[in-house]
Design a protein around this motif. Structure first.
Motif, mmCIF file in Angstrom:
data_model
loop_
_atom_site.group_PDB
_atom_site.id
_atom_site.type_symbol
_atom_site.label_atom_id
_atom_site.label_comp_id
_atom_site.label_asym_id
_atom_site.label_seq_id
_atom_site.Cartn_x
_atom_site.Cartn_y
_atom_site.Cartn_z
ATOM 1 N N PRO A 1 -4.182 -5.156 8.520
ATOM 2 C CA PRO A 1 -4.763 -4.351 7.432
ATOM 3 C C PRO A 1 -6.287 -4.340 7.492
ATOM 4 O O PRO A 1 -6.927 -5.322 7.808
ATOM 5 C CB PRO A 1 -4.272 -5.062 6.171
ATOM 6 N N THR B 1 -2.599 11.225 -0.257
ATOM 7 C CA THR B 1 -3.757 11.079 -1.139
ATOM 8 C C THR B 1 -4.036 12.368 -1.906
ATOM 9 O O THR B 1 -4.217 12.355 -3.131
ATOM 10 C CB THR B 1 -4.992 10.684 -0.320
ATOM 11 N N ASP C 1 2.355 5.538 -4.203
ATOM 12 C CA ASP C 1 2.509 4.287 -3.460
ATOM 13 C C ASP C 1 2.489 4.499 -1.953
ATOM 14 O O ASP C 1 2.109 3.591 -1.201
ATOM 15 C CB ASP C 1 3.831 3.606 -3.858
ATOM 16 N N ASP D 1 -6.612 1.128 5.432
ATOM 17 C CA ASP D 1 -5.232 1.022 4.963
ATOM 18 C C ASP D 1 -5.184 1.001 3.453
ATOM 19 O O ASP D 1 -4.214 1.427 2.858
ATOM 20 C CB ASP D 1 -4.568 -0.249 5.530
ATOM 21 N N ARG D 2 -6.217 0.450 2.833
ATOM 22 C CA ARG D 2 -6.195 0.309 1.388
ATOM 23 C C ARG D 2 -6.821 1.510 0.718
ATOM 24 O O ARG D 2 -6.829 1.591 -0.473
ATOM 25 C CB ARG D 2 -6.910 -0.964 0.981
ATOM 26 N N TYR E 1 -0.534 -0.611 4.941
ATOM 27 C CA TYR E 1 -0.882 -1.953 4.508
ATOM 28 C C TYR E 1 0.306 -2.641 3.836
ATOM 29 O O TYR E 1 0.596 -3.813 4.119
ATOM 30 C CB TYR E 1 -2.069 -1.893 3.548
ATOM 31 N N ASP E 2 0.997 -1.926 2.966
ATOM 32 C CA ASP E 2 2.153 -2.523 2.270
ATOM 33 C C ASP E 2 3.204 -2.980 3.275
ATOM 34 O O ASP E 2 3.797 -4.058 3.136
ATOM 35 C CB ASP E 2 2.772 -1.510 1.305
ATOM 36 N N GLN F 1 0.500 6.107 -0.277
ATOM 37 C CA GLN F 1 -0.867 6.068 0.246
ATOM 38 C C GLN F 1 -1.159 4.741 0.944
ATOM 39 O O GLN F 1 -1.940 4.692 1.898
ATOM 40 C CB GLN F 1 -1.872 6.248 -0.893
ATOM 41 N N ASP F 2 -0.547 3.656 0.470
ATOM 42 C CA ASP F 2 -0.785 2.322 1.034
ATOM 43 C C ASP F 2 0.342 1.892 1.961
ATOM 44 O O ASP F 2 0.565 0.705 2.161
ATOM 45 C CB ASP F 2 -0.941 1.305 -0.104
ATOM 46 N N GLU G 1 -5.976 -8.755 -1.087
ATOM 47 C CA GLU G 1 -5.759 -7.382 -0.643
ATOM 48 C C GLU G 1 -7.004 -6.519 -0.827
ATOM 49 O O GLU G 1 -7.335 -5.698 0.027
ATOM 50 C CB GLU G 1 -4.595 -6.738 -1.421
ATOM 51 N N ASP G 2 -7.676 -6.659 -1.978
ATOM 52 C CA ASP G 2 -8.825 -5.814 -2.282
ATOM 53 C C ASP G 2 -10.093 -6.369 -1.649
ATOM 54 O O ASP G 2 -10.252 -7.587 -1.487
ATOM 55 C CB ASP G 2 -9.022 -5.698 -3.794
#
Length: 423
Positions: A418, A256, A184, A422-423, A190-191, A186-187, A76-77
């Motif tokens: 993603p 954010t 949470d 997205d992250r 992507y999530d 914020q993502d 993910e990162d």
């Protein structure tokens, strides 16, 4: 084998491990553990620092494990400062540090403090990948950890628990759960694309935001009855007012910005409660006595709250003002009959009034029947004035809560793959 992914030597290793100390998330658990100790009325510094150390190592474990899973396992990162071996050694070091603190608690505190400390490490270690894919555990993990810091910090000093720390821990769980839901979100994009079910993914962003605001409001308001009943000092609601002002601004921001504001507001909340509990600035100070206004007391309160109601409705716009006028007029006859009857049979009395009666009831009651529904409608119009909610990109949108397509709250969508944004 290397430990740091960027650079070689002791300095690079030190930088890699130092990068996992995130002050924004580290400070609240440590500060809350010390707050629990201060709340007890006894403060043995060595015992307080040992429990705060346990909280630090538990959160450090969570950060290292989360980074390890998100970068080395899930992908993910985009980057991480440590190799897999470095992460494992970091987890080993933080676990040993936690166990050392736990052993010290066995020596200087009570079994209750040890029992409250032990789950903190488990919550941190299991945060990823076990807890962070479920809407309940991903939301409540950090708030419950904060509650354990408070309760354990108190129990380490006293060997027992009391109503005040239990009540405050519940307030923290509810309030911080609201912050975590927004964090949470914020993502969200992507999530959702990888099937990670945070509250925002499970409920949709609009309903998740509403749930978060409701949790914040409930937690902050709970301080008021706790102060009224004597569980907390009279000055404690000032902490809620400070955080509430921040939350009111954050409620209209993107995820954010809202998260940034709320995290800092939580610091104000904790600091305010610490001052209230430690110094009790309003202890012995009586409530303001507005009965000095004599027979105009009730009337003055109605004028004050009526002004607030009118301001809210004017701010909401002419259409809201017209709707409110129609609704108040429709409710008035029912309220009049109800009020007249209850006064007639002696259900209640109004001593601080002018004595002027109109149509068989005090003039103040006529105003009451106008002011109360107008205030309710003013608050309602203010809360629901926005036509759009933050969408998946953090802007404003008009997405519905259900239906197909690509809106933020639908069950299905066509989120793009993603990427870094997205992250």
């Amino acid at each position: 084998m290397a430990i740091a992914r960027h650079g070689r030597g002791p300095a690079a290793v030190a930088r890699a491990y130092a990068s996992q100390v995130h002050p924004v998330f580290m400070l609240p658990p440590v500060a809350t553990a010390l707050f629990g100790a201060a709340l007890s009325g006894r403060f043995a510094p060595a015992v307080a620092l040992v429990y705060a150390g346990a909280a630090f190592f538990a959160v450090y474990t969570a950060h290292v494990k989360d980074g390890y899973v998100d970068f080395h396992r899930r992908g993910e990162d985009d980057d991480h400062p440590m190799t897999e071996r470095g992460c494992r050694l970091g987890l080993l070091g933080s676990t040993l540090g936690f166990l050392a603190c736990l052993g010290a608690l066995v020596a200087v505190a009570t079994p209750l403090a040890v029992a409250l400390a032990a789950p903190m490490w488990a919550i941190g270690y299991l945060h990823a990948p076990q807890f962070d894919t479920n809407p309940v555990t991903t939301t409540l993990g950090y708030p419950v950890g904060i509650a354990l810091c408070l309760l354990g910090g108190y129990a380490a000093q006293t060997g027992t628990l009391a109503l005040a720390p239990l009540a405050l821990s519940a307030v923290f769980v509810v309030t911080l759960a609201g912050v975590k839901v927004i964090d949470d979100a914020q993502d969200y994009g992507y999530d959702r694309s990888i099937g990670k079910r945070t509250v925002a993914v499970a409920l949709g962003r609009r309903r998740a935001r509403r749930l978060a605001i409701a949790a914040l409001a409930a937690g902050l308001f709970a301080v008021v009855p706790l102060s009224v009943t004597g569980v907390l000092p009279p000055s404690a609601p000032a902490a809620s007012l400070a955080f509430g002002a921040v939350a009111a601004v954050a409620a209209r921001k993107d995820d954010t910005t809202a998260t940034m504001l709320l995290v800092r507001g939580a610091y104000l909340f904790l600091a305010g409660l610490l001052v209230a509990v430690s110094f009790r600035p309003l202890a012995g100070v009586p409530l303001p006595d507005i009965t000095v206004l004599g027979p105009y007391t009730y009337l003055a309160t109605e004028v004050a709250f009526g002004a607030v109601a009118l301001a809210l409705l004017v701010r909401a716009g002419p259409a809201a003002l017209r709707r409110a006028a129609v609704t108040v007029a429709a409710v008035y006859p029912v309220a009049y009959v109800w009020d007249w009857y209850t006064l007639e049979v002696g259900v209640f009395s109004i001593p601080m009034r002018t004595g002027i009666e109109v149509l068989g009831i005090p003039v103040e009651e006529h105003l009451f029947m106008l002011v109360v529904p107008a205030l309710v409608l003013g608050v309602h119009e203010t809360l629901h004035a926005r036509t759009g909610e933050p969408n998946a990109d953090g802007g404003a949108g008009t997405d519905a809560d259900s239906g197909a397509g690509t809106d933020a709250d639908s069950g299905a969508g066509t989120d793009a793959a993603p990427d870094a944004t997205d992250r």
